[in-house]
Design a protein around this motif. Structure first.
Motif, PDB file in Angstrom:
ATOM      1  N   ASN A   1      31.631  -8.992  26.150  1.00 30.55           N
ATOM      2  CA  ASN A   1      30.308  -8.992  26.782  1.00 30.55           C
ATOM      3  C   ASN A   1      30.383  -8.530  28.232  1.00 30.55           C
ATOM      4  OD1 ASN A   1      29.031  -9.910  24.468  1.00 30.55           O
ATOM      5  ND2 ASN A   1      29.168 -12.067  25.045  1.00 30.55           N
ATOM      6  N   VAL A   2      31.438  -8.929  28.924  1.00 32.58           N
ATOM      7  CA  VAL A   2      31.606  -8.506  30.312  1.00 32.58           C
ATOM      8  C   VAL A   2      31.835  -7.000  30.380  1.00 32.58           C
ATOM      9  CG1 VAL A   2      33.098  -8.675  32.348  1.00 32.58           C
ATOM     10  CG2 VAL A   2      32.416 -10.744  31.122  1.00 32.58           C
ATOM     11  N   LEU A   3      32.686  -6.487  29.491  1.00 35.73           N
ATOM     12  CA  LEU A   3      32.927  -5.040  29.455  1.00 35.73           C
ATOM     13  C   LEU A   3      31.639  -4.281  29.167  1.00 35.73           C
ATOM     14  CD1 LEU A   3      36.319  -4.657  27.521  1.00 35.73           C
ATOM     15  CD2 LEU A   3      35.882  -4.261  29.951  1.00 35.73           C
ATOM     16  N   ALA A   4      30.855  -4.783  28.219  1.00 30.88           N
ATOM     17  CA  ALA A   4      29.597  -4.121  27.873  1.00 30.88           C
ATOM     18  C   ALA A   4      28.637  -4.135  29.053  1.00 30.88           C
ATOM     19  CB  ALA A   4      28.961  -4.809  26.666  1.00 30.88           C
ATOM     20  N   ALA A   5      28.594  -5.245  29.766  1.00 26.61           N
ATOM     21  CA  ALA A   5      27.694  -5.353  30.917  1.00 26.61           C
ATOM     22  C   ALA A   5      28.090  -4.403  32.032  1.00 26.61           C
ATOM     23  CB  ALA A   5      27.680  -6.788  31.434  1.00 26.61           C
TER      24      ALA A   5
ATOM     25  N   VAL B   1      29.048  -1.413  31.858  1.00 27.48           N
ATOM     26  CA  VAL B   1      28.634  -0.019  31.606  1.00 27.48           C
ATOM     27  C   VAL B   1      27.175   0.056  31.152  1.00 27.48           C
ATOM     28  CG1 VAL B   1      30.964   0.778  31.089  1.00 27.48           C
ATOM     29  CG2 VAL B   1      29.535  -0.136  29.243  1.00 27.48           C
ATOM     30  N   ASP B   2      26.471  -1.055  31.289  1.00 27.37           N
ATOM     31  CA  ASP B   2      25.081  -1.114  30.836  1.00 27.37           C
ATOM     32  C   ASP B   2      24.145  -0.552  31.905  1.00 27.37           C
ATOM     33  OD1 ASP B   2      22.839  -1.636  29.326  1.00 27.37           O
ATOM     34  OD2 ASP B   2      22.728  -3.756  29.892  1.00 27.37           O
TER      35      ASP B   2
ATOM     36  N   GLU C   1       9.037  -0.148  36.828  1.00 26.15           N
ATOM     37  CA  GLU C   1      10.086   0.399  35.973  1.00 26.15           C
ATOM     38  C   GLU C   1      11.262   0.903  36.809  1.00 26.15           C
ATOM     39  OE1 GLU C   1       6.930   1.039  35.794  1.00 26.15           O
ATOM     40  OE2 GLU C   1       6.249   0.701  33.737  1.00 26.15           O
ATOM     41  N   VAL C   2      10.953   1.507  37.953  1.00 29.67           N
ATOM     42  CA  VAL C   2      12.008   1.999  38.851  1.00 29.67           C
ATOM     43  C   VAL C   2      12.839   0.831  39.373  1.00 29.67           C
ATOM     44  CG1 VAL C   2      12.476   3.125  41.069  1.00 29.67           C
ATOM     45  CG2 VAL C   2      10.730   4.064  39.527  1.00 29.67           C
ATOM     46  N   ASP C   3      12.170  -0.225  39.823  1.00 28.47           N
ATOM     47  CA  ASP C   3      12.870  -1.392  40.359  1.00 28.47           C
ATOM     48  C   ASP C   3      13.746  -2.047  39.291  1.00 28.47           C
ATOM     49  OD1 ASP C   3      11.629  -0.974  42.767  1.00 28.47           O
ATOM     50  OD2 ASP C   3      10.098  -2.520  42.485  1.00 28.47           O
ATOM     51  N   ALA C   4      13.230  -2.135  38.066  1.00 27.25           N
ATOM     52  CA  ALA C   4      13.985  -2.767  36.979  1.00 27.25           C
ATOM     53  C   ALA C   4      15.247  -1.967  36.663  1.00 27.25           C
ATOM     54  CB  ALA C   4      13.109  -2.901  35.742  1.00 27.25           C
ATOM     55  N   ALA C   5      15.124  -0.647  36.634  1.00 25.28           N
ATOM     56  CA  ALA C   5      16.277   0.206  36.338  1.00 25.28           C
ATOM     57  C   ALA C   5      17.321   0.105  37.444  1.00 25.28           C
ATOM     58  CB  ALA C   5      15.825   1.651  36.166  1.00 25.28           C
TER      59      ALA C   5
ATOM     60  N   ALA D   1      22.488  -1.955  39.442  1.00 26.50           N
ATOM     61  CA  ALA D   1      23.204  -2.694  40.480  1.00 26.50           C
ATOM     62  C   ALA D   1      24.032  -3.818  39.855  1.00 26.50           C
ATOM     63  CB  ALA D   1      22.216  -3.257  41.495  1.00 26.50           C
ATOM     64  N   ALA D   2      23.471  -4.511  38.867  1.00 25.43           N
ATOM     65  CA  ALA D   2      24.193  -5.592  38.199  1.00 25.43           C
ATOM     66  C   ALA D   2      25.401  -5.044  37.453  1.00 25.43           C
ATOM     67  CB  ALA D   2      23.255  -6.319  37.240  1.00 25.43           C
ATOM     68  N   ALA D   3      25.223  -3.936  36.745  1.00 21.70           N
ATOM     69  CA  ALA D   3      26.325  -3.332  36.010  1.00 21.70           C
ATOM     70  C   ALA D   3      27.433  -2.884  36.965  1.00 21.70           C
ATOM     71  CB  ALA D   3      25.826  -2.147  35.185  1.00 21.70           C
ATOM     72  N   ASN D   4      27.036  -2.293  38.087  1.00 23.37           N
ATOM     73  CA  ASN D   4      28.025  -1.821  39.055  1.00 23.37           C
ATOM     74  C   ASN D   4      28.786  -2.985  39.680  1.00 23.37           C
ATOM     75  OD1 ASN D   4      27.361   0.861  38.628  1.00 23.37           O
ATOM     76  ND2 ASN D   4      25.829   0.910  40.256  1.00 23.37           N
TER      77      ASN D   4
END
Length: 212
Positions: free
Chosen positions: A80-84, A86-87, A146-150, A155-158
């Motif tokens: 799950n961490v690996l998937a997150a 690159v999400d 939508e821009v803010d959500a993306a 940012a979370a994935a990075n």
């Protein structure tokens, strides 16, 4: 006189007091600490952690290899961490949100006028805030949510990827390292780990006086 140790009776040994009674040893420790630009206490800790041999040093306890650290995760948690990490998603182009020159000039004038007021009245403050609100509305894209959500998702994935990259590249990982503490807290906040898991992941067998 020989030096001796005083230590807390707490079996977990969270507190250990060392008392030196050998004047020469005390003077030597103070001299060495002064030469290193450190306090005697800090220098003594340095001796135990970075220059010790058969001491309770940080190179032996609470330190694992990078692979050993990630092995403390369950297979599902690690996946799950690996998937997150690159999400990521493509941030959509903003639709609208461009103020006209007239709106920009009016905004700048309102800011300048309000900044020159020494003691603005409630009415003047309300006028200023209305001008700010109008400009903010004019410069907000139609799809801003939508821009803010993306951007938040990326940012979370990075952040997760940066954590993985840093700890994977490390030869050794100290379980009390601030990077580990903050990283596990991040994973909990993203619901990638249960709240109880950081304590379990960073647990290790501690040495006790008289043991090997």
């Amino acid at each position: 006189m020989a030096s001796f140790l005083n230590f807390a009776s707490d079996p977990t040994m969270d507190t250990l007091s060392v008392t030196l009674t050998n004047t020469r040893a005390i003077d030597g420790l103070i001299f060495a600490a002064n030469s290193a630009g450190m306090t005697p206490e800090a220098y003594a800790e340095r001796l135990l952690t970075t220059e010790g041999h058969r001491f309770a040093d940080a190179n032996s306890y609470g330190v694992v290899t990078s692979a050993g650290f990630f092995a403390r995760f369950t297979p599902a948690e690690y996946a799950n961490v690996l998937a997150a990490s690159v999400d990521t998603v493509e941030v959509p182009e903003k639709i609208g949100g461009l103020a006209t020159e007239e709106q920009y000039v009016a905004y700048q004038a309102a800011v300048l006028e309000y900044s020159m007021l020494e003691d603005p009245t409630a009415e003047e403050t309300a006028t200023y805030e209305a001008a700010l609100g109008a400009y903010q509305l004019a410069t907000t894209a139609e799809n801003q949510a939508e821009v803010d959500a993306a951007e938040a998702q990326n940012a979370a994935a990075n952040a997760v990827k940066a954590l993985l990259d840093e700890l994977t590249a490390a030869e050794k990982v100290a379980l009390d390292d601030q990077r580990v503490t903050d990283g596990l807290a991040l994973l909990v906040s993203m619901e990638l780990l249960a709240a109880s898991r950081p304590a379990e992941i960073t647990a290790y067998d501690r040495p006790f006086p008289g043991g090997e």
